[in-house]
Each structure stands twice: as C-alpha cells, then as structure tokens.
Write a protein that holds these residues in place. Structure first.
Motif, PDB file in Angstrom:
ATOM      1  N   MET A 194       0.824  -1.210   0.000  1.00 48.37           N
ATOM      2  CA  MET A 194       0.000   0.000   0.000  1.00 48.37           C
ATOM      3  C   MET A 194       0.856   1.258   0.000  1.00 48.37           C
ATOM      4  N   VAL A 195       1.943   1.239   0.758  1.00 46.32           N
ATOM      5  CA  VAL A 195       2.820   2.414   0.772  1.00 46.32           C
ATOM      6  C   VAL A 195       3.464   2.602  -0.596  1.00 46.32           C
ATOM      7  N   VAL A 196       3.915   1.513  -1.206  1.00 45.10           N
ATOM      8  CA  VAL A 196       4.487   1.599  -2.556  1.00 45.10           C
ATOM      9  C   VAL A 196       3.433   2.098  -3.541  1.00 45.10           C
TER      10      VAL A 196
ATOM     11  N   ARG B  12       5.272  10.085   0.354  1.00 45.35           N
ATOM     12  CA  ARG B  12       6.706  10.183   0.611  1.00 45.35           C
ATOM     13  C   ARG B  12       7.184   8.991   1.423  1.00 45.35           C
ATOM     14  N   LEU B  13       8.508   8.827   1.472  1.00 43.80           N
ATOM     15  CA  LEU B  13       9.099   7.724   2.224  1.00 43.80           C
ATOM     16  C   LEU B  13       8.771   7.809   3.707  1.00 43.80           C
TER      17      LEU B  13
ATOM     18  N   ARG C  92       7.817   5.363   8.071  1.00 46.24           N
ATOM     19  CA  ARG C  92       8.004   5.621   9.502  1.00 46.24           C
ATOM     20  C   ARG C  92       6.658   5.696  10.217  1.00 46.24           C
ATOM     21  N   PHE C  93       5.674   6.288   9.548  1.00 48.77           N
ATOM     22  CA  PHE C  93       4.330   6.370  10.114  1.00 48.77           C
ATOM     23  C   PHE C  93       3.775   4.971  10.354  1.00 48.77           C
ATOM     24  N   VAL C  94       3.923   4.089   9.372  1.00 47.41           N
ATOM     25  CA  VAL C  94       3.417   2.720   9.501  1.00 47.41           C
ATOM     26  C   VAL C  94       4.145   1.982  10.627  1.00 47.41           C
ATOM     27  N   TRP C  95       5.438   2.166  10.712  1.00 43.90           N
ATOM     28  CA  TRP C  95       6.206   1.493  11.767  1.00 43.90           C
ATOM     29  C   TRP C  95       5.770   1.987  13.147  1.00 43.90           C
TER      30      TRP C  95
ATOM     31  N   GLY D 281      -1.601   6.754   6.774  1.00 41.01           N
ATOM     32  CA  GLY D 281      -0.393   7.504   6.476  1.00 41.01           C
ATOM     33  C   GLY D 281      -0.446   8.152   5.105  1.00 41.01           C
ATOM     34  N   VAL D 282      -0.928   7.423   4.121  1.00 40.99           N
ATOM     35  CA  VAL D 282      -1.027   7.968   2.762  1.00 40.99           C
ATOM     36  C   VAL D 282      -2.059   9.090   2.709  1.00 40.99           C
TER      37      VAL D 282
END
Length: 319
Positions: free
Chosen positions: A222-224, A233-234, A238-241, A261-262
């Motif tokens: 999902m982040v990709v 952004r990358l 960090r948000f997911v972690w 996060g997205v």
C-alpha cells in the motif's frame, strides 16, 4: 502437473483474478464462503455451551481448516486422474477457486456504496456500512461511517486479496481455500465478547498467525502504491512502523496505518461490538474530515497494491 502438486498455473491465477475484477461476487452465484459460514454457525450453536468450550472451539477450527485443505487436494488429485482433458479441468478448477477466494472488486463496490449512501442520508450510510463492518453502526456520525468504511477497505485488502494470494503462492488452491475458512472462522467466532471469548479464541489465534506476514506485506504494498498513485513520501514508512502496532489486533493495524499515512488522517477510537464497548487506540494524529476524494484515492491504492501482489504471484507461478 503432478497429481499431488500444489502448484497453480499462471493462466489459472490470471483467469480467476480477471473473473473477480469483472464480476465480483454475484449474489445469484452460490459462494463457498457462505457455505463455510453456515457450517460454522450450525456447529457453534450446538457446541458453544456447557464445559470445555475452548477445547471444543479449538477442535472445530482445526477440523474445518484441515477438512477444506484436504478435500481440495482430493478433488485436484481426482481431476489429475481423468483419462482426458486433465490439464484443462485442473486449470478451470483452480481458476474458479481463485475467483471465489478473491474479494477485491466486491470490497471496492461496497465501500463506494457507503459513500454514495451517505451522500443521500446518514441513516442510509449507517445501514450500508453495517454490511461490511462488525461494529454497531446505528449511532455512528457521518465522519465515523466514512472512517469505518476506509478502515475496512484497508483491513480487507489484506484479508480479502493479499492474504489469499499469499497462501495461493505458498500452498496452491488448497491453501488459499483453507485460508478462507480460517478467515471465516475468525469473522464469526473470533470476537472477544462473552459468547465467543473461550469458544473462538483458538480460531482467532490461528487467524492471527495466518495473517502475520500478509498484513505486513499489505502495508508495504500500500505504501508503494501510494508513492506510485498519490505522491506519498518515504516518511509514510516511519508512520506505519509507529502506528502499525497501535491496534487490538496484531495484524489489522498495519494496513490501516498504511492507508492513514497515505491519506494523512486518523483511524481508530472507541466503538461498540455486539453491545460491548471496545476502546481502540488511534492510528495517526491528524483528525480531519474524510471526503469522497479520499475514498477514490484509497480505492486507487487498493487496486494498485492488488496488481502488484498479482504480479508477484504470477512470477512465482512461472518459476
């Protein structure tokens, strides 16, 4: 293809995925997951009483999962023994199982319908979202209805698409269909309410184990996908972690954190399930009004993540 092989051809995977993309889950077509639900409900009403509820629930879960897995293996083995058209029948069988086990199109349709219903009235939105969430919806605000729909979109991308494809790649269609039984058991008896606390606890733990890797893989995809379609952004990693573990479930928080996060929004909070209040931690800090545009972005992310996972499975099938 060997008689006892669990491998599935790339053609069968692609046909099954295309059928889901085009048809979703037609209401007129009998669905094995509905049959799973009837089986679980029938046995649960007879066993979930008296003493040894945890043991009885554990035996039920293990038996049903093993039954589905070995029955699918048996059918595939029988097809491999046919004197003619073996490869065609095997391909069709596997394609149908893949079609039945994927829920990407239906999930997107249901979430879109929630937002459309909410545009008409709050009551319609509450009724529509009740179709796809386990929480009580009659007292939800419009913002809570939208939040519930998007949380479900993220969580069920894992349960309804990525995890089935993961188990397909690992254990073929028997593993894929067995996973659907695992997920159905959890969705029916895996709640931490009084009725299911003992009887469904083993089913819930099995579901946690079955989804451990897929949930985190879903968040990654999902982040990709967000970076590809929404300019994320990358820093979302960090948000997911940070927030992926902020959930009562060891797995659901990861895809929810990825979407939050997205979208730069906040999920979570207290909700009622079967009349009992559960205080879920918040995922994210930016409490803002969600819109139809957010839903459309979330759908693009889901679809892109789904295609990325499909490509991985197709590569695995070819190899």
């Amino acid at each position: 293809m060997g008689a006892l092989s669990l491998s599935v051809s790339a053609v069968a995977v692609l046909i099954g995925w295309l059928l889901d993309l085009l048809l979703g889950d037609p209401r007129w077509l009998p669905h094995p997951v509905v049959g799973f639900g009837h089986m679980i409900s029938f046995v649960e009403h007879r066993l979930n009483k008296g003493c040894h509820r945890r043991l009885k629930g554990a035996l039920l879960a293990v038996f049903l999962i093993a039954f589905v897995f070995f029955l699918t293996c048996l059918i595939r083995h029988a097809l491999s023994l046919l004197p003619w058209g073996t490869s065609v029948w095997m391909l069709l069988f596997d394609a149908v199982i893949v079609f039945y086990c994927l829920a990407g199109t239906t999930l997107v349709r249901e979430v879109r319908d929630v937002f459309l219903a909410l545009d008409r009235s709050l009551e319609e939105g509450q009724r529509q979202v009740a179709r796809i969430v386990g929480r009580d919806t009659s007292e939800l605000s419009a913002q809570e209805v939208r939040t519930a729909a998007l949380e479900t979109l993220a969580e069920n991308l894992s349960d309804g698409v990525i995890a089935p494809l993961f188990w397909l790649a690992l254990l073929g269609t028997p593993g894929m269909l067995a996973y659907k039984m695992v997920n159905t058991l959890d969705s029916m008896i895996g709640y931490r309410i009084v009725r299911y606390r003992d009887f469904g606890c083993v089913a819930a733990r099995i579901d946690d184990m079955a989804n451990y890797i897929p949930a985190r893989l879903t968040a990654l995809l999902m982040v990709v996908a967000g970076m590809m379609t929404a300019g994320s952004r990358l820093s979302v990693f960090r948000f997911v972690w940070k927030y992926g573990r902020c959930h009562a479930s060891p797995n659901s928080g990861w895809p929810e954190a990825a979407l939050a996060g997205v979208l730069d929004c906040r999920f979570g909070g207290a909700h009622y399930y079967f009349g009992e209040l559960f205080d879920k931690p918040y995922i994210g800090e930016h409490h803002r009004e969600l819109t139809t545009a957010d839903m459309q972005t979330a759908v693009r992310i889901n679809r892109t993540a789904e295609v990325l996972m499909l490509l991985l499975v197709l590569l695995r099938s070819i190899w």
